[in-house]
Design a protein around this motif. Structure first.
Motif, PDB file in Angstrom:
ATOM      1  N   ALA A 385     -39.996 -26.859  48.142  1.00  0.00           N
ATOM      2  CA  ALA A 385     -39.219 -28.103  48.232  1.00  0.00           C
ATOM      3  C   ALA A 385     -38.739 -28.588  46.866  1.00  0.00           C
ATOM      4  O   ALA A 385     -37.670 -29.205  46.766  1.00  0.00           O
ATOM      5  CB  ALA A 385     -40.069 -29.181  48.905  1.00  0.00           C
ATOM      6  N   ILE A 386     -39.481 -28.295  45.802  1.00  0.00           N
ATOM      7  CA  ILE A 386     -39.196 -28.898  44.489  1.00  0.00           C
ATOM      8  C   ILE A 386     -38.447 -27.965  43.538  1.00  0.00           C
ATOM      9  O   ILE A 386     -37.482 -28.372  42.882  1.00  0.00           O
ATOM     10  CB  ILE A 386     -40.525 -29.357  43.836  1.00  0.00           C
ATOM     11  CG1 ILE A 386     -41.139 -30.499  44.645  1.00  0.00           C
ATOM     12  CG2 ILE A 386     -40.302 -29.787  42.399  1.00  0.00           C
ATOM     13  CD1 ILE A 386     -42.558 -30.846  44.224  1.00  0.00           C
ATOM     14  N   ILE A 387     -38.870 -26.691  43.452  1.00  0.00           N
ATOM     15  CA  ILE A 387     -38.341 -25.813  42.401  1.00  0.00           C
ATOM     16  C   ILE A 387     -36.832 -25.558  42.516  1.00  0.00           C
ATOM     17  O   ILE A 387     -36.104 -25.716  41.526  1.00  0.00           O
ATOM     18  CB  ILE A 387     -39.139 -24.492  42.363  1.00  0.00           C
ATOM     19  CG1 ILE A 387     -40.546 -24.769  41.830  1.00  0.00           C
ATOM     20  CG2 ILE A 387     -38.437 -23.455  41.482  1.00  0.00           C
ATOM     21  CD1 ILE A 387     -41.445 -23.558  41.795  1.00  0.00           C
ATOM     22  N   PRO A 388     -36.290 -25.171  43.682  1.00  0.00           N
ATOM     23  CA  PRO A 388     -34.834 -24.912  43.736  1.00  0.00           C
ATOM     24  C   PRO A 388     -33.982 -26.115  43.316  1.00  0.00           C
ATOM     25  O   PRO A 388     -33.030 -25.944  42.537  1.00  0.00           O
ATOM     26  CB  PRO A 388     -34.591 -24.517  45.195  1.00  0.00           C
ATOM     27  CG  PRO A 388     -35.901 -23.944  45.633  1.00  0.00           C
ATOM     28  CD  PRO A 388     -36.939 -24.783  44.957  1.00  0.00           C
ATOM     29  N   PRO A 389     -34.271 -27.358  43.778  1.00  0.00           N
ATOM     30  CA  PRO A 389     -33.457 -28.489  43.305  1.00  0.00           C
ATOM     31  C   PRO A 389     -33.608 -28.735  41.803  1.00  0.00           C
ATOM     32  O   PRO A 389     -32.622 -29.054  41.131  1.00  0.00           O
ATOM     33  CB  PRO A 389     -33.999 -29.674  44.113  1.00  0.00           C
ATOM     34  CG  PRO A 389     -34.600 -29.066  45.330  1.00  0.00           C
ATOM     35  CD  PRO A 389     -35.180 -27.770  44.862  1.00  0.00           C
ATOM     36  N   LEU A 390     -34.836 -28.582  41.280  1.00  0.00           N
ATOM     37  CA  LEU A 390     -35.036 -28.853  39.856  1.00  0.00           C
ATOM     38  C   LEU A 390     -34.438 -27.759  38.964  1.00  0.00           C
ATOM     39  O   LEU A 390     -33.833 -28.038  37.932  1.00  0.00           O
ATOM     40  CB  LEU A 390     -36.539 -28.977  39.557  1.00  0.00           C
ATOM     41  CG  LEU A 390     -37.239 -30.251  40.061  1.00  0.00           C
ATOM     42  CD1 LEU A 390     -38.717 -30.207  39.713  1.00  0.00           C
ATOM     43  CD2 LEU A 390     -36.597 -31.503  39.467  1.00  0.00           C
ATOM     44  N   VAL A 391     -34.617 -26.503  39.372  1.00  0.00           N
ATOM     45  CA  VAL A 391     -34.193 -25.392  38.526  1.00  0.00           C
ATOM     46  C   VAL A 391     -32.718 -25.035  38.742  1.00  0.00           C
ATOM     47  O   VAL A 391     -31.975 -24.816  37.792  1.00  0.00           O
ATOM     48  CB  VAL A 391     -35.085 -24.154  38.785  1.00  0.00           C
ATOM     49  CG1 VAL A 391     -34.567 -22.937  38.021  1.00  0.00           C
ATOM     50  CG2 VAL A 391     -36.529 -24.455  38.395  1.00  0.00           C
ATOM     51  N   ALA A 392     -32.303 -24.993  40.005  1.00  0.00           N
ATOM     52  CA  ALA A 392     -30.945 -24.520  40.304  1.00  0.00           C
ATOM     53  C   ALA A 392     -30.005 -25.636  40.737  1.00  0.00           C
ATOM     54  O   ALA A 392     -28.843 -25.368  41.054  1.00  0.00           O
ATOM     55  CB  ALA A 392     -31.013 -23.447  41.380  1.00  0.00           C
ATOM     56  N   GLY A 393     -30.503 -26.864  40.794  1.00  0.00           N
ATOM     57  CA  GLY A 393     -29.648 -27.972  41.194  1.00  0.00           C
ATOM     58  C   GLY A 393     -29.263 -27.944  42.659  1.00  0.00           C
ATOM     59  O   GLY A 393     -28.243 -28.534  43.060  1.00  0.00           O
ATOM     60  N   LYS A 402     -36.750 -27.251  54.196  1.00  0.00           N
ATOM     61  CA  LYS A 402     -37.372 -25.926  54.239  1.00  0.00           C
ATOM     62  C   LYS A 402     -38.864 -25.988  53.891  1.00  0.00           C
ATOM     63  O   LYS A 402     -39.691 -25.284  54.488  1.00  0.00           O
ATOM     64  CB  LYS A 402     -36.649 -24.975  53.283  1.00  0.00           C
ATOM     65  CG  LYS A 402     -35.235 -24.607  53.736  1.00  0.00           C
ATOM     66  CD  LYS A 402     -34.563 -23.677  52.740  1.00  0.00           C
ATOM     67  CE  LYS A 402     -33.162 -23.303  53.215  1.00  0.00           C
ATOM     68  NZ  LYS A 402     -32.477 -22.396  52.270  1.00  0.00           N
ATOM     69  N   GLY A 403     -39.215 -26.832  52.944  1.00  0.00           N
ATOM     70  CA  GLY A 403     -40.626 -27.000  52.595  1.00  0.00           C
ATOM     71  C   GLY A 403     -41.435 -27.543  53.759  1.00  0.00           C
ATOM     72  O   GLY A 403     -42.562 -27.096  54.012  1.00  0.00           O
ATOM     73  N   LEU A 404     -40.846 -28.499  54.492  1.00  0.00           N
ATOM     74  CA  LEU A 404     -41.532 -29.048  55.666  1.00  0.00           C
ATOM     75  C   LEU A 404     -41.702 -27.979  56.740  1.00  0.00           C
ATOM     76  O   LEU A 404     -42.746 -27.907  57.411  1.00  0.00           O
ATOM     77  CB  LEU A 404     -40.740 -30.233  56.223  1.00  0.00           C
ATOM     78  CG  LEU A 404     -40.623 -31.456  55.298  1.00  0.00           C
ATOM     79  CD1 LEU A 404     -39.705 -32.498  55.911  1.00  0.00           C
ATOM     80  CD2 LEU A 404     -41.999 -32.055  55.019  1.00  0.00           C
ATOM     81  N   ALA A 405     -40.684 -27.150  56.909  1.00  0.00           N
ATOM     82  CA  ALA A 405     -40.784 -26.071  57.895  1.00  0.00           C
ATOM     83  C   ALA A 405     -41.896 -25.096  57.522  1.00  0.00           C
ATOM     84  O   ALA A 405     -42.641 -24.611  58.384  1.00  0.00           O
ATOM     85  CB  ALA A 405     -39.444 -25.339  58.004  1.00  0.00           C
ATOM     86  N   ILE A 406     -42.027 -24.814  56.232  1.00  0.00           N
ATOM     87  CA  ILE A 406     -43.092 -23.901  55.776  1.00  0.00           C
ATOM     88  C   ILE A 406     -44.471 -24.505  56.055  1.00  0.00           C
ATOM     89  O   ILE A 406     -45.422 -23.794  56.397  1.00  0.00           O
ATOM     90  CB  ILE A 406     -42.906 -23.574  54.284  1.00  0.00           C
ATOM     91  CG1 ILE A 406     -41.696 -22.642  54.119  1.00  0.00           C
ATOM     92  CG2 ILE A 406     -44.158 -22.920  53.695  1.00  0.00           C
ATOM     93  CD1 ILE A 406     -41.284 -22.407  52.696  1.00  0.00           C
TER      94      ILE A 406
END
Length: 757
Positions: A385-393, A402-406
């Motif tokens: 949930a956190i890394i893609p928005p922080l790293v890749a915007g 997607k994190g909730l689904a996982i």
């Protein structure tokens, strides 16, 4: 003065899986240091608490806070040995699961004993320690709490779809309300679990996922996810109750009433109240109401309900009969030898329920794995949930979704239940077919056996000699048997009984014998029809007459076949002889052949003479070690283990204790009901050698089922994990990965209940 130690037992509603039991155990132990032990049984749906002065009301209130309804079942004034662990916690009592038979104190173990509670709590009834009711509180599954909650959530979701269609502008609020119908009870259980020491529960994952979906606006999906989760829990509960009741159905085999003899008349009595020594009459077609001994009557009894043996057995005076078996032909008078609480059926039920709580190595591994698994899933979901928005915007909403689904995909229910469901079904299926195994570890180890070491007498053979050959030298076979049986009348020697039975089978009328006498260690003599008759060993006869070479060769050939020969002299003439041998069981040859087909090495370990043992061994086609003392048998077992063999030792459960203890798996066979239930690691109720192979086949079927379950549980999660990260699937397919896997795994395990040899 410190408070006395007590044991209180409780029935718990809604406890259907290992994670439930773990939460309950942790919560109850937090009541304080007055709690010395907690034993939670998923299979029985019960909890036993050993404590010093905790009120039963306080324990039930703690369970209520956790979300479980409970019922007090009674107090055991003298705490017995704790039941085997059901979950990954340490009991205060030591549990030694090594195969040890020496010094085994069965009195202390209370195998199959039903302890009557005598304590009271307010007006709560004092109940029998084994409750065989249909469900936890007698209600059908659709009236249970989980089913009612699921139906309420389903109705709310359906109403939300209808209302949302007409009022789309309020859909967010409508579906939020529908979601809360199911989520509030789940969230309360999650909070209670966290408060009482279980923060990483399935309810926690579900609550976080649903609240997260509400925050990002996916409320329709969140409501559906909650509903699907509740369906999964309900189906899990139904399956758990089915497995729980499968073996308890045996209790229904025992009739409720019995015809007891009292003061010269027959009266109806409750079967549960029959005392030891009571005499009952069993009519043709009736089920026998108690374990007992036949006093009079001769009838065939169908023992299939207890032993799985399809062929009825003839019963006459002196024979044992079991509760729940069916009398076929004639009236039997039976003296009761065991109370209802300790009859064969009750003890089988208690034995299997206890066995279902003894974990297999695979199950213990899954338990240890699941402790770390749930926190790991939460960390993975947070990273996704956190890394893609922080790293890749990337979009926060997309990756939080997607994190909730996982989180939902990672629910461990299917994985945790994969092994115990199969173990419980396998043990129950075996017990219904006369194959008793003391726990999951035994069930698992049976499938790994590579060598089977058998006793001979009473295990591979019937344990009593029979006439195999009649040798006619100067008289007919009928005359030889008639004269031999005549001088053996009144003797209880096994060889004499074999001769008398052979004469009876051939309908030979026996003449009277006069001046009958036993010659110590040699034979018997007497006068029959005015002639002196001697029936003795070849050595004793050779001292009285000369044996020809052909006669000696004939006797030697029979001896080489492991047969005992007695020669008959009539007057001064050698009339003939009779050969006898303890013959293999009818099914022994097929049983040994089947084991060898399974790739298992078969070995005979016997103290009998080498010639007899090798003759039987040749007939059965197995390796033979003869003239062995008990310590020699253990030495052979130890030697085989150094050769990396996994050894099953099969015997009567009384003799050869050192070898049974040394073996990887001890199996009691042919030693009687008491031995079969209380000795060794496993027992074969009806004494067939073929059932050793059947037990191994059941173990292998169960282990194959477990592997299928684990593959289903992990495979579905991996598939949905990949499709979720790829953006192909979302929240409600994610919950199906868990709910669907749980249902599939449970249904697959239940197939074992239909297993047949």
């Amino acid at each position: 003065m410190s408070a006395p130690v007590r044991q209180d037992k409780f029935r718990i509603e809604g406890m259907d899986c290992a994670s439930c039991a773990q939460k309950i155990d942790t919560a109850v132990r937090r009541l304080g240091n007055k709690i010395s032990d907690v034993t939670v049984s998923v299979t029985k749906g019960t909890m036993t608490v050993t404590h010093k002065g905790i009120e039963a009301d306080a324990i039930m209130e703690q369970l209520k806070k956790l979300g479980y309804q409970s019922r007090y079942m009674g107090e055991n004034q003298t705490p017995a040995r704790p039941e085997p662990e059901t979950e990954p916690h340490r009991c205060s009592g030591a549990h030694d699961h090594e195969h040890s038979h020496e010094g085994h104190d069965h009195g202390a173990q209370q195998h199959g004993l039903h302890v009557h509670a005598t304590g009271k709590i307010k007006e709560a009834p004092v109940l029998h320690m084994h409750d065989h009711g249909e469900a936890e509180d007698g209600r059908p599954w659709w009236q249970q709490g989980k089913a009612r909650l699921t139906m309420a959530a389903g109705a709310a979701l359906m109403a939300a779809y209808i209302a949302g269609h007409f009022l789309p502008q309020y859909a967010l609020y409508i579906f939020s309300a529908a979601m809360l119908v199911g989520l509030v009870p789940i969230a309360r259980r999650a909070l209670a679990g966290a408060r009482f020491g279980t923060p990483f529960s399935i309810e926690t994952l579900m609550t976080i996922a649903a609240i997260g979906a509400l925050i990002i606006g996916a409320v329709e999906e969140a409501a559906m996810v909650v509903f699907l989760f509740l369906i999964g829990e309900m189906l899990e509960g139904v399956a758990a109750r089915r497995a729980r009741n499968s073996i308890r159905g045996l209790a229904d085999l025992v009739p409720k009433t019995a015809r007891a003899e009292e003061n010269g008349r027959i009266v109806e009595r409750d079967a549960a109240d029959l005392a030891i020594g009571t005499i009952i009459q069993v009519r043709p077609g009736d089920r026998i109401a108690a374990d007992g001994e036949v006093l009079s009557g001769n009838s065939a009894v169908n023992e299939a309900p207890v032993t799985g043996e399809s062929t009825p057995k003839n019963k006459e005076a002196g024979d044992k009969v079991f509760a729940g078996t069916i009398n076929s032909d004639a009236v039997l008078r039976v003296r009761v030898t065991a109370t209802a609480q300790n009859n064969t059926i009750a003890r089988i039920i208690a034995q299997v329920e206890e066995a279902q709580e003894s974990k297999a190595p695979t199950e213990r591994f899954i338990d240890r794995f699941s402790v770390w698994y749930t926190p790991a899933v939460m960390i993975l979901a947070a990273l996704v949930a956190i890394i893609p928005p922080l790293v890749a915007g990337s979009s926060w909403d997309e990756w939080i979704y997607k994190g909730l689904a996982i989180l939902l995909i990672g629910c461990p229910c299917a994985l945790v239940i994969s092994t115990p469901a199969a173990i419980a079904a396998g043990l129950s299926s075996g017990a219904r077919r006369g194959l008793l195994m003391k726990g999951g570890a035994v069930l698992e180890s049976a499938g790994h056996v590579t060598a089977a070491a058998f006793d001979k007498t009473g295990t591979l053979t019937e344990g009593k000699p029979v006439v195999t050959d009649i040798i006619a030298f100067t008289h007919s076979e009928a005359d030889i048997l008639r004269f031999a049986a005549a001088v053996e009348q009144g003797s209880s020697h096994p060889l004499a009984l074999a001769i008398l039975k052979a004469a009876q089978t051939r309908n030979i009328a026996l003449p009277q014998v006069h001046d009958g006498a036993a010659l110590g260690g040699k034979g018997v003599t007497g006068t029959v029809e005015g002639k002196a008759v001697l029936l003795a060993s070849p050595k004793a006869v050779a001292a009285k007459t000369t044996l020809t070479n052909s006669e000696k060769q004939r006797i030697a050939a029979l001896n080489d076949q492991g047969k005992t020969v007695s020669l008959l002299m009539i007057g001064d003439e050698l009339a003939g002889g009779i050969a006898m041998r303890d013959e293999p069981r009818e099914d022994a040859r097929q049983g040994i052949k089947t084991l060898q087909t399974q790739g298992i090495r078969t070995i005979m370990l016997t103290g009998d003479n080498r010639r007899t043992a090798e003759a039987i061994g040749r007939d059965l086609g197995m390796e033979v070690h003869a003239e062995m003392m008990p310590e020699d048998k253990r030495r052979i077992v130890d030697k085989l283990k150094t050769q990396k063999q996994i050894i099953a030792k099969i015997g009567d459960g009384i003799n050869d204790a050192p070898a049974l203890a040394a073996a990887d798996l001890g199996i009691a066979i042919g030693g009687g009901t008491d031995v079969a239930l209380e000795t060794a690691d496993a027992a074969i109720m009806h004494g067939r050698v073929t059932d050793v192979a059947n037990m191994i086949a059941l173990s292998r079927a169960t282990m194959a089922n477990i592997k299928q379950n684990i593959t289903l549980a992990i495979g579905l999660k991996l598939v949905f994990l990949i499709t979720t990260i790829a953006g192909i699937t979302g929240l409600w397919p994610a919950i199906l990965a868990d709910t669907g896997a749980t249902v599939l795994v449970t249904a697959n395990a239940m197939r074992l209940l239909r297993w047949k040899p």
